[in-house]
Design an enzyme around this catalytic site. Structure first.
Site, short mmCIF file in Angstrom:
data_model
loop_
_atom_site.label_atom_id
_atom_site.label_comp_id
_atom_site.label_asym_id
_atom_site.label_seq_id
_atom_site.Cartn_x
_atom_site.Cartn_y
_atom_site.Cartn_z
N ARG A 89 79.42 78.77 -36.67
CA ARG A 89 79.65 80.19 -37.00
C ARG A 89 78.23 80.80 -36.94
O ARG A 89 77.32 80.29 -37.60
CB ARG A 89 80.23 80.35 -38.40
N CYS A 90 78.06 81.85 -36.19
CA CYS A 90 76.71 82.35 -35.91
C CYS A 90 76.60 83.84 -36.26
O CYS A 90 77.05 84.70 -35.49
CB CYS A 90 76.39 82.10 -34.44
N VAL A 136 91.80 67.11 -41.66
CA VAL A 136 92.39 66.09 -40.78
C VAL A 136 93.10 66.78 -39.60
O VAL A 136 93.16 66.24 -38.49
CB VAL A 136 93.35 65.17 -41.58
N GLY A 145 85.82 77.69 -34.87
CA GLY A 145 86.28 76.41 -35.40
C GLY A 145 86.53 75.44 -34.26
O GLY A 145 86.98 75.84 -33.19
N THR A 199 91.82 77.28 -30.28
CA THR A 199 91.79 77.39 -31.74
C THR A 199 93.09 76.84 -32.29
O THR A 199 94.17 77.21 -31.82
CB THR A 199 91.57 78.86 -32.20
N ASP A 244 96.29 81.81 -32.98
CA ASP A 244 96.41 83.17 -33.52
C ASP A 244 95.99 84.28 -32.56
O ASP A 244 95.62 85.37 -32.99
CB ASP A 244 95.63 83.29 -34.84
N ARG A 265 95.12 80.71 -41.67
CA ARG A 265 94.69 81.73 -42.64
C ARG A 265 95.43 83.04 -42.46
O ARG A 265 95.85 83.66 -43.42
CB ARG A 265 93.18 81.95 -42.50
N ASP A 305 94.72 77.42 -34.84
CA ASP A 305 95.62 78.37 -35.53
C ASP A 305 96.62 79.03 -34.58
O ASP A 305 97.62 79.60 -35.03
CB ASP A 305 94.80 79.47 -36.21
N ASP A 361 89.51 84.32 -31.60
CA ASP A 361 89.31 85.76 -31.42
C ASP A 361 87.89 86.21 -31.75
O ASP A 361 87.35 87.10 -31.10
CB ASP A 361 90.37 86.57 -32.17
P1 ATP Z 1 88.70 80.08 -35.11
O1 ATP Z 1 89.90 80.97 -35.01
O2 ATP Z 1 89.00 78.67 -34.71
O3 ATP Z 1 87.96 80.18 -36.40
P2 ATP Z 1 86.95 81.99 -33.86
O4 ATP Z 1 86.33 82.06 -32.51
O5 ATP Z 1 87.86 83.13 -34.24
O6 ATP Z 1 87.66 80.58 -33.96
P3 ATP Z 1 84.92 82.97 -35.68
O7 ATP Z 1 84.10 82.24 -36.68
O8 ATP Z 1 85.72 84.13 -36.11
O9 ATP Z 1 85.81 81.85 -34.96
O10 ATP Z 1 83.95 83.49 -34.51
C1 ATP Z 1 83.05 82.60 -33.87
C2 ATP Z 1 81.73 83.26 -33.64
O11 ATP Z 1 81.89 84.39 -32.77
C3 ATP Z 1 81.10 83.85 -34.89
O12 ATP Z 1 80.41 82.88 -35.64
C4 ATP Z 1 80.14 84.87 -34.29
O13 ATP Z 1 79.00 84.24 -33.81
C5 ATP Z 1 80.94 85.39 -33.11
N1 ATP Z 1 81.64 86.63 -33.46
C6 ATP Z 1 82.73 86.79 -34.25
N2 ATP Z 1 83.07 88.09 -34.37
C7 ATP Z 1 82.16 88.78 -33.64
C8 ATP Z 1 81.94 90.17 -33.36
N3 ATP Z 1 82.77 91.11 -33.86
N4 ATP Z 1 80.90 90.49 -32.57
C9 ATP Z 1 80.07 89.55 -32.05
N5 ATP Z 1 80.22 88.23 -32.28
C10 ATP Z 1 81.23 87.84 -33.05
#
Ligand code: ATP
Length: 331
Positions: A72-73, A260, A11, A125, A129, A171, A127, A103
């Site tokens: 998100r990938c 927002v 995010g 992030t 978190d 969340r 959150d 994370d």
């Molecule tokens: P936010 O807390 O702001 O949502 P985040 O980094 O936790 O940020 P995620 O969507 O959970 O957001 O993860 C971002 C990207 O990291 C995912 O879209 C994916 O590409 C990669 N990712 C998440 N978990 C894994 C995993 N266990 N192994 C490999 N890649 C991962």
């Protein structure tokens, strides 16, 4: 290292552009090349990688969002995707990667590290978190935005003797709700961490609102994190209905603050931590001190192994929790 890459992932968070700004400046200070990966890990897999210079970062230190883009990938969760990411990095001569995100992004970085990629992660992030660090970039700006909104909602609630239910982001983590609920003067704050320990009980909320009236208040504010009753899509509306079923005399309005909270000019605090943590991360990549995360403990910059950081569980800030209780704010 002489050549590094930077990716913003997960995010978006206000301050990610300050991370990019500081990374380019800190790399140049050490005569290192720096490449920007577009759209999170997706760009690493799709080979959307560009060399960065001062023109790419001019005027972005105070901009919200992320100029590099994020995504998100799902492909990053596959071996095939991870191998493509590594190949593209090496084709560009990128020796190490700075990852800014939450994370999930850190787990992606760990997978790359297992394939031999030197990584350093910076927490960004809204959150807040991540358990190993007191602070994640973006949290302060998100709280300021939500507090500003809550103050405006209170103005109108008080004018009409109304009760407000306000949903904020978070969340799995109640840090935004707890912080903005406290400093926004909420009467009841609902966070997911408490709900995990004991089931949500509407009678407690009603009891507090009844007492609030008895104390002479004409309006009231209930703040809930989106993680509370998360299985319900319209949880804030549901909470409002549950209150009204028991207190039909109330004039109650529901407000969901939504996206927002993700945008806007990053606060001075978010920018300062972005600069401090990013400078440390670039320094670590330069020295080959990798497979690590950077964070903040007691206002100072720290670093530790990535595996260790991911194993630390995030818990609700105990002293804030006690403070809210002591000020008569129910949680
Ligand atoms: P936010 O807390 O702001 O949502 P985040 O980094 O936790 O940020 P995620 O969507 O959970 O957001 O993860 C971002 C990207 O990291 C995912 O879209 C994916 O590409 C990669 N990712 C998440 N978990 C894994 C995993 N266990 N192994 C490999 N890649 C991962």
């Amino acid at each position: 290292m002489k050549s590094i890459g930077i990716v913003t992932s997960g995010g978006d968070a206000p301050g990610m552009n300050a991370v990019m700004w500081a990374a380019v400046k800190a790399a140049r200070f050490r005569n290192m090349k720096i490449y920007g990966v577009m759209n999170g890990y997706q760009g690493l897999i799709d080979n959307e990688i560009v060399e960065l210079n001062d023109r790419n970062i001019e005027g972005i230190i105070d901009r919200g969002g992320t100029r590099l883009g994020t995504a998100r990938c799902a492909a990053m969760m596959t071996e095939e995707g991870q191998h493509a990411a590594v190949r593209n990095m090496y084709d560009h001569g990128i020796e190490g990667l700075l990852v800014a995100g939450g994370d999930g992004s850190f787990r992606g970085a760990r997978d790359l590290a297992r394939l031999g990629v030197p990584v350093v992660c910076v927490p960004a992030t809204i959150d807040n978190d991540l358990g190993y660090t007191d602070y994640c970039i973006g949290f302060d700006t998100a709280c300021n935005t939500a507090v500003d909104a809550i103050s405006k909602i209170r103005d109108t609630m008080m004018s009409h003797n109304r009760v407000a239910v306000v949903e904020v982001m978070g969340r799995h983590c109640g840090d935004i709700a707890l912080t903005v609920g406290m400093v926004g003067g909420a009467d009841y704050i609902l966070v997911p961490e408490v709900e995990y320990d004991k089931p949500f009980d509407i009678d407690n909320v009603v009891d507090r609102l009844t007492k609030n009236r008895e104390y002479g208040n004409k309006s009231a504010m209930v703040v809930l994190a989106e993680g509370v009753m998360y299985e319900h899509k319209n949880r804030a509306e549901l909470l409002g209905q549950m209150i009204l079923e028991r207190m039909p005399q109330l004039d109650l309005k529901v407000n969901i603050l939504g996206h927002v909270q993700r945008g806007g000019c990053p606060s001075a605090r978010d920018r300062r931590y972005a600069l401090q943590m990013t400078e440390r991360a670039v320094q670590m990549l330069h020295h080959g001190d990798t497979g690590r995360v950077v964070g903040i403990k007691d206002s100072a910059v720290i670093d530790m192994p990535l595996d260790e950081a991911l194993a630390i569980k995030k818990v609700l800030n105990e002293s804030f929790f006690r403070l809210a209780h002591a000020l008569g704010q129910a949680i």
